[in-house]
Design an enzyme around this catalytic site. Structure first.
Site, short mmCIF file in Angstrom:
data_model
loop_
_atom_site.label_atom_id
_atom_site.label_comp_id
_atom_site.label_asym_id
_atom_site.label_seq_id
_atom_site.Cartn_x
_atom_site.Cartn_y
_atom_site.Cartn_z
N HIS A 129 -10.48 -1.66 -6.56
CA HIS A 129 -10.53 -0.24 -5.58
C HIS A 129 -9.42 0.66 -6.55
O HIS A 129 -9.99 2.21 -5.98
CB HIS A 129 -9.94 -1.60 -4.26
CG HIS A 129 -9.52 0.03 -3.42
ND1 HIS A 129 -10.83 0.60 -3.17
CD2 HIS A 129 -8.52 0.75 -2.62
CE1 HIS A 129 -9.68 1.73 -2.31
NE2 HIS A 129 -8.79 1.60 -1.80
N ASP A 176 0.67 -0.96 -0.40
CA ASP A 176 0.09 -0.16 0.03
C ASP A 176 0.78 1.34 -0.01
O ASP A 176 1.99 1.61 0.00
CB ASP A 176 -1.35 0.19 1.55
CG ASP A 176 -2.32 0.91 1.37
OD1 ASP A 176 -1.91 1.60 -0.53
OD2 ASP A 176 -2.86 0.84 1.84
C1 HEM Z 1 -9.13 -0.68 4.95
C2 HEM Z 1 -9.35 0.07 4.12
C3 HEM Z 1 -8.69 0.79 2.60
C4 HEM Z 1 -7.62 -0.54 2.23
C5 HEM Z 1 -7.57 -1.80 2.34
C6 HEM Z 1 -7.23 -0.53 0.68
C7 HEM Z 1 -6.60 -0.61 0.02
C8 HEM Z 1 -5.70 -0.12 -0.56
C9 HEM Z 1 -4.13 -0.92 -1.56
C10 HEM Z 1 -4.16 -2.12 -1.85
C11 HEM Z 1 -4.22 -0.16 -2.23
C12 HEM Z 1 -3.38 -0.19 -3.63
C13 HEM Z 1 -1.84 0.37 -3.55
C14 HEM Z 1 -1.85 1.82 -4.00
O1 HEM Z 1 -1.60 2.52 -4.87
O2 HEM Z 1 -0.99 3.00 -3.11
C15 HEM Z 1 -4.72 1.28 -2.31
C16 HEM Z 1 -4.71 2.09 -2.80
C17 HEM Z 1 -5.68 3.57 -3.03
N1 HEM Z 1 -6.83 3.16 -1.47
FE1 HEM Z 1 -7.50 2.81 -0.65
N2 HEM Z 1 -7.67 1.01 0.95
C18 HEM Z 1 -8.50 1.41 2.42
C19 HEM Z 1 -9.35 2.44 2.04
C20 HEM Z 1 -9.31 3.44 1.29
C21 HEM Z 1 -10.04 4.53 1.48
C22 HEM Z 1 -10.93 5.08 2.66
C23 HEM Z 1 -9.70 5.43 0.13
C24 HEM Z 1 -10.61 7.11 0.18
C25 HEM Z 1 -11.70 6.79 0.05
C26 HEM Z 1 -9.22 4.53 -0.89
C27 HEM Z 1 -8.16 5.73 -1.42
C28 HEM Z 1 -7.24 4.68 -1.89
C29 HEM Z 1 -6.67 6.03 -3.33
C30 HEM Z 1 -6.58 6.80 -4.01
C31 HEM Z 1 -5.87 4.57 -3.83
C32 HEM Z 1 -5.03 5.53 -4.94
C33 HEM Z 1 -5.37 4.88 -5.79
C34 HEM Z 1 -4.09 4.91 -7.67
O3 HEM Z 1 -4.17 6.41 -7.28
O4 HEM Z 1 -3.83 3.70 -8.29
N3 HEM Z 1 -8.61 3.52 0.08
N4 HEM Z 1 -5.76 1.71 -0.90
#
Ligand code: HEM
Length: 483
Positions: free
Chosen positions: A338, A199
């Site tokens: 996601h 992440d």
């Molecule tokens: C337990 C909750 C969450 C988990 C397990 C999770 C997991 C992840 C993972 C594995 C990634 C891919 C790694 C990365 O791009 O840095 C990611 C990307 C991302 N997550 Fe989450 N996330 C969670 C909650 C959230 C929430 C609440 C939001 C916003 C409402 C969010 C927004 C994002 C964004 C903006 C990205 C980057 C997407 C990109 O630029 O490609 N995440 N998340």
């Protein structure tokens, strides 16, 4: 993109915002202000502990130097930041109305508890409140984050801070409502969230700050994160707000054994080339398609059917994708994955700018590793998850929009031609999660997704600049004192 050169005062901005406090472990201390006058005067002693962006950059140089020399262990490091909620500003007699671009309708003023029910879609209790831990149903005035390399270091700093505010004495200026310790996961899982996915890979680079920009989504102006800076969508801000940022906190519990069991029970039989998959590989591909990246961090838009750890390790390639030319195709990446939901890249661009939607994600894991008993039963026994934290200059454009209009909206992205079958974000979407595109060969098939992430608390805060803390908040000067 700005045309005038941007000059940021890195000594004025709290460190977590632009550079992320270096961390192996962190305390999140949520507090209530008990004595506003004393809190102001105690702040004078607390402010010197706050780590600025400039200091974090120096810490990171020291860490790199330590590694280069091959020295053992971790250098002792500690970083402290503070942020205040609307309720805290009210208690301090501070008129924060100009922080809320939409006046009293703004979610910052209402607080996240109200927003959770109205807009974020969090499950509700019978009494109408969100189904949160009691601590977060109470008023929370501020948050102190302590970050360090060891439990001993952050524990010591916590005692020092408690001493400053007189906690545990008759003259306490603050009362701790809840303290949560987060820990980066051990060993080769370091940097991975609890489901196992790397992440923090894709955060926007910021013009005027990030010098080393790798291929990927374009950089954003600092005003997307910092209030009052170039690119801030709110044109007028009071001086004291400049260089501050809104901190969104979400207390997100993750059902890891249940998530693993779900993947195990729904393995994909074939990849997108029609190649047969073993049950293990089929489950791995399903998980990768829910997230949009493999556990290694490799993006499935680049390596759709098998993991590629070398790609994940290459900073020049791991973010260099944009779902280009795929507005009607889920072959490589499902629309609802996601990372596609939360940063749709070419699903919207270049027709629509998504600069205002970029957020800087921080946060840390909490809770222990999955035990054998949990793994075997497929049931969570010990609480664990993510202390989700992100920064932006406008909550309704940033976190709230991502959660409400993208993650919770079944027919987003809009050009798919399959409407609601696109589905909610399979991880964070609140509501009935059923998504298409998981099977690359039969993308029209819709799979209902269980709940694996449960919101159990949160609040909206503002992380002021050092100048505002010293010259305004600690002194009360330049504010309309309301009471
Ligand atoms: C337990 C909750 C969450 C988990 C397990 C999770 C997991 C992840 C993972 C594995 C990634 C891919 C790694 C990365 O791009 O840095 C990611 C990307 C991302 N997550 Fe989450 N996330 C969670 C909650 C959230 C929430 C609440 C939001 C916003 C409402 C969010 C927004 C994002 C964004 C903006 C990205 C980057 C997407 C990109 O630029 O490609 N995440 N998340």
């Amino acid at each position: 993109m700005s045309t005038t050169p941007i000059s940021l005062d890195l000594n004025n901005i709290q460190g977590d915002i632009l550079s992320g406090l270096p961390k192996k472990t962190q305390y999140y201390i949520f507090f209530k202000i008990q004595d506003a006058a004393k809190f102001r005067s105690d702040l004078a002693h607390f402010i010197p502990l706050i780590k600025t962006v400039a200091q974090v950059l120096k810490d990171r140089d020291d860490i790199d130097d330590h590694k280069r020399r091959g020295q053992p262990g971790l250098i002792p490091l500690v970083g402290v930041n503070i942020s205040i909620s609307h309720f805290g500003f009210v208690k301090l007699g501070i008129d924060d109305s100009t922080l809320a671009p939409n006046g009293t309708e703004d979610v910052f003023v209402k607080g996240q508890k109200q927003d959770a029910i109205t807009n974020l879609g969090d499950p509700k209790r019978a009494d109408g409140n969100p189904d949160w831990e009691d601590a977060f149903l109470n008023e929370i005035d501020g948050l102190i984050i302590i970050s360090g390399e060891s439990h001993a270091t952050i524990e010591k700093k916590k005692h020092e801070i408690e001493h400053i505010f007189g906690v545990h004495t008759h003259h306490a200026s603050i009362q701790e409502v809840k303290s949560i310790r987060g820990d980066v996961r051990p060993g080769d899982q370091s940097g991975h969230e609890h489901f196992g996915f790397l992440d923090g890979i894709s955060n926007p680079t910021v013009n005027g700050f990030d010098t080393n920009v790798n291929p990927g989504p374009k950089s954003v102006d600092p005003g997307k994160v910092l209030v009052g800076q170039t690119g801030d969508p709110t044109p007028t801000r009071e001086d004291w707000a400049k260089d501050g940022s809104f901190l969104v906190f979400r207390y997100l519990f993750q059902l890891v054994p249940e998530f693993d069991k779900f993947l195990e029970e729904h393995p994909l039989k074939k990849d997108g080339n029609g190649k047969d998959l073993t049950p293990e590989k089929g489950s791995e591909l399903l998980g990768a398609r829910m997230v949009g990246r493999w556990k290694s961090g490799a993006p499935i838009d680049v390596s759709p059917f098998q993991d590629d750890p070398e790609l994940a390790d290459d900073p020049k390639r791991t973010n260099d994708f944009k779902f280009e030319g795929e507005r009607t195709s889920q072959l490589k990446c499902p629309f609802a994955a996601h990372v596609r939901k939360t940063n749709p890249r070419d699903d919207l661009e270049p027709d629509f700018s998504i600069d205002d939607r970029r957020i800087l994600r921080r946060g840390v894991q909490f809770g222990p590793e999955v035990t054998r008993a949990e793994h075997n039963s497929g049931k969570t026994i010990h609480d664990r998850g993510l202390l989700f934290t992100c920064y932006q200059s406008h909550i309704e454009n940033g976190f709230q929009f991502l959660q409400q209009s993208w993650a919770n909206t079944a027919n987003f992205p809009p050009f798919t031609g399959i409407g609601n079958a696109t589905g909610l974000d399979p991880l964070i979407g609140q509501g009935d999660r059923a998504m298409s595109g998981l099977d690359p060969l039969s993308p029209q098939n819709v799979l209902p997704i269980d709940t694996f992430i449960i919101p159990r608390g949160g609040e909206y805060f503002f992380s002021p600049s050092l100048k505002a803390l010293k010259e305004n908040i600690a002194t009360g000067v330049q504010f309309t004192v309301q009471a």
